[in-house]
Design a protein around this motif. Sequence first.
Motif, PDB file in Angstrom:
ATOM      1  N   HIS A   1       0.834  -1.207   0.000  1.00 50.41           N
ATOM      2  CA  HIS A   1       0.000   0.000   0.000  1.00 50.41           C
ATOM      3  C   HIS A   1       0.871   1.260   0.000  1.00 50.41           C
ATOM      4  CE1 HIS A   1      -3.388   2.596   0.837  1.00 50.41           C
ATOM      5  NE2 HIS A   1      -2.789   3.060   1.916  1.00 50.41           N
ATOM      6  N   ALA A   2       1.948   1.222   0.783  1.00 51.63           N
ATOM      7  CA  ALA A   2       2.840   2.382   0.880  1.00 51.63           C
ATOM      8  C   ALA A   2       3.470   2.711  -0.475  1.00 51.63           C
ATOM      9  CB  ALA A   2       3.930   2.118   1.914  1.00 51.63           C
ATOM     10  N   HIS A   3       3.877   1.681  -1.219  1.00 56.51           N
ATOM     11  CA  HIS A   3       4.487   1.913  -2.533  1.00 56.51           C
ATOM     12  C   HIS A   3       3.470   2.461  -3.532  1.00 56.51           C
ATOM     13  CE1 HIS A   3       7.989  -1.016  -1.647  1.00 56.51           C
ATOM     14  NE2 HIS A   3       8.402   0.235  -1.543  1.00 56.51           N
ATOM     15  N   ILE A   4       2.232   1.979  -3.436  1.00 56.38           N
ATOM     16  CA  ILE A   4       1.191   2.468  -4.339  1.00 56.38           C
ATOM     17  C   ILE A   4       0.898   3.945  -4.060  1.00 56.38           C
ATOM     18  CG2 ILE A   4      -1.250   2.235  -4.980  1.00 56.38           C
ATOM     19  CD1 ILE A   4      -0.947  -0.782  -4.449  1.00 56.38           C
TER      20      ILE A   4
ATOM     21  N   SER B   1       1.513   9.695  -5.746  1.00 52.96           N
ATOM     22  CA  SER B   1       1.868  11.087  -5.424  1.00 52.96           C
ATOM     23  C   SER B   1       2.588  11.774  -6.584  1.00 52.96           C
ATOM     24  CB  SER B   1       2.730  11.135  -4.163  1.00 52.96           C
ATOM     25  OG  SER B   1       4.014  10.569  -4.401  1.00 52.96           O
ATOM     26  N   PHE B   2       3.148  10.993  -7.514  1.00 53.17           N
ATOM     27  CA  PHE B   2       3.845  11.560  -8.669  1.00 53.17           C
ATOM     28  C   PHE B   2       3.028  11.428  -9.957  1.00 53.17           C
ATOM     29  CE2 PHE B   2       7.240  10.195  -5.753  1.00 53.17           C
ATOM     30  CZ  PHE B   2       7.960  11.381  -5.625  1.00 53.17           C
ATOM     31  N   ALA B   3       1.816  10.895  -9.853  1.00 53.61           N
ATOM     32  CA  ALA B   3       1.026  10.579 -11.043  1.00 53.61           C
ATOM     33  C   ALA B   3       0.248  11.781 -11.572  1.00 53.61           C
ATOM     34  CB  ALA B   3       0.062   9.442 -10.730  1.00 53.61           C
ATOM     35  N   GLU B   4       0.081  11.809 -12.887  1.00 49.96           N
ATOM     36  CA  GLU B   4      -0.782  12.776 -13.544  1.00 49.96           C
ATOM     37  C   GLU B   4      -2.245  12.341 -13.331  1.00 49.96           C
ATOM     38  OE1 GLU B   4       0.244  15.540 -14.959  1.00 49.96           O
ATOM     39  OE2 GLU B   4       2.350  15.055 -14.552  1.00 49.96           O
ATOM     40  N   PRO B   5      -3.225  13.249 -13.564  1.00 47.71           N
ATOM     41  CA  PRO B   5      -4.637  12.904 -13.308  1.00 47.71           C
ATOM     42  C   PRO B   5      -5.096  11.591 -13.947  1.00 47.71           C
ATOM     43  CG  PRO B   5      -4.442  15.240 -13.690  1.00 47.71           C
ATOM     44  CD  PRO B   5      -3.080  14.661 -13.962  1.00 47.71           C
ATOM     45  N   GLU B   6      -4.820  11.384 -15.225  1.00 47.42           N
ATOM     46  CA  GLU B   6      -5.244  10.149 -15.875  1.00 47.42           C
ATOM     47  C   GLU B   6      -4.530   8.941 -15.291  1.00 47.42           C
ATOM     48  OE1 GLU B   6      -6.117   8.719 -20.389  1.00 47.42           O
ATOM     49  OE2 GLU B   6      -4.034   9.277 -19.984  1.00 47.42           O
TER      50      GLU B   6
ATOM     51  N   VAL C   1      -4.513   3.805 -12.001  1.00 53.75           N
ATOM     52  CA  VAL C   1      -3.938   3.009 -10.909  1.00 53.75           C
ATOM     53  C   VAL C   1      -4.936   2.853  -9.765  1.00 53.75           C
ATOM     54  CG1 VAL C   1      -2.130   2.943  -9.141  1.00 53.75           C
ATOM     55  CG2 VAL C   1      -1.560   3.603 -11.491  1.00 53.75           C
ATOM     56  N   THR C   2      -5.619   3.934  -9.421  1.00 51.72           N
ATOM     57  CA  THR C   2      -6.569   3.897  -8.310  1.00 51.72           C
ATOM     58  C   THR C   2      -7.710   2.925  -8.569  1.00 51.72           C
ATOM     59  OG1 THR C   2      -6.078   6.182  -7.671  1.00 51.72           O
ATOM     60  CG2 THR C   2      -8.167   5.270  -6.914  1.00 51.72           C
ATOM     61  N   LEU C   3      -8.261   2.928  -9.783  1.00 56.24           N
ATOM     62  CA  LEU C   3      -9.370   2.028 -10.081  1.00 56.24           C
ATOM     63  C   LEU C   3      -8.926   0.565 -10.095  1.00 56.24           C
ATOM     64  CD1 LEU C   3     -11.423   3.940 -12.813  1.00 56.24           C
ATOM     65  CD2 LEU C   3     -11.768   3.859 -10.336  1.00 56.24           C
TER      66      LEU C   3
ATOM     67  N   LYS D   1       4.562   3.077 -16.417  1.00 49.70           N
ATOM     68  CA  LYS D   1       5.197   4.399 -16.347  1.00 49.70           C
ATOM     69  C   LYS D   1       5.082   5.003 -14.949  1.00 49.70           C
ATOM     70  CE  LYS D   1       3.196   7.644 -18.682  1.00 49.70           C
ATOM     71  NZ  LYS D   1       2.708   8.501 -19.792  1.00 49.70           N
ATOM     72  N   VAL D   2       3.921   4.872 -14.332  1.00 45.99           N
ATOM     73  CA  VAL D   2       3.703   5.442 -12.995  1.00 45.99           C
ATOM     74  C   VAL D   2       4.670   4.854 -11.977  1.00 45.99           C
ATOM     75  CG1 VAL D   2       2.083   5.546 -11.061  1.00 45.99           C
ATOM     76  CG2 VAL D   2       1.286   6.049 -13.369  1.00 45.99           C
ATOM     77  N   PHE D   3       4.807   3.549 -11.986  1.00 47.31           N
ATOM     78  CA  PHE D   3       5.639   2.901 -10.968  1.00 47.31           C
ATOM     79  C   PHE D   3       7.133   2.961 -11.309  1.00 47.31           C
ATOM     80  CE2 PHE D   3       1.510   1.260  -9.879  1.00 47.31           C
ATOM     81  CZ  PHE D   3       1.545   1.245  -8.491  1.00 47.31           C
TER      82      PHE D   3
END
Length: 278
Positions: free
Chosen positions: A110-113, A118-123, A128-130, A208-210
């Motif tokens: 959870h901490a890594h997600i 925190s660095f992700a763009e809106p899309e 990732v959240t969904l 890309k996010v991770f």
Amino acid sequence: MKKLIKTKLREFLKYLEDIRGYSDLTIKSYDESITEALLSIEVLEEKNHILLNLMPYRIKISSLNSKTISKKLSAIRSFTEYLNDNEMRVILRGDDSIKVAKTLPKPISHAHIIEALSFAEPEERVVVTLLYTLGLRISELTSLELKDVSSEWVRVIGKGSKQRDVPLLAQSKKALDEYLSKSVRKKFVFEKNGEKLSENSLRYIVIKVFKRVGLKVSPHQLRHSFASQLLNGNAPIADVSELLGHSSMATTQIYTKLGSALKQQNYNMAHPLSGVKE
């Protein structure tokens, strides 16, 4: 009901001593095994019988050696036979042999997600959240339609066109609404030029996010993280199985081989994002 079963356990132990003539050491072993199991076993009262779901307990002891597991399960079976012989109709679920996959997708903490988000763009954040809060397959996310999203639930069309409803956390809904407000969409949550984004496009977003936080993560790992967090948060395996869209709990057991005890809780209590503050 568990209180009644514990009373019956005392009677069973006395039966082993007085009628079967078992040694004190053997009786102690039965007592410890069954008492331990009752902390995890789901006890359900059906119309004409009591159902004991062993699956949560089997997950808990899955890391033990096969001989120890066999010994513990044998004690439960003997106790069940005693109950059935003494005016209680009891059925065991999850007592069959289960083959566990040799390799499993590793869940992301959870901490890594949260760090990656925190660095992700809106899309990117919404994708990732969904995946993490709905436990979706990548194919389900790319096919997610606007009409299937309500204020509290998401209707997911899974394998074989099978539908399931998954709770939508308030934080996930807020992020989704903010994302959707940026542009007009016709049908799908994730669109480009009127067409739904491909699985590869969404998969690339996750990678890309991770990558920004030094991790190599697949969408399927986020689905696995969803299941792992719920089970670690004491959600019933039957509920997790339904939320994942599995046809049987045996599939969920293979998919979420964990070492934690499982007890009944609802989805919001189990998922860590439900308690995150802005």
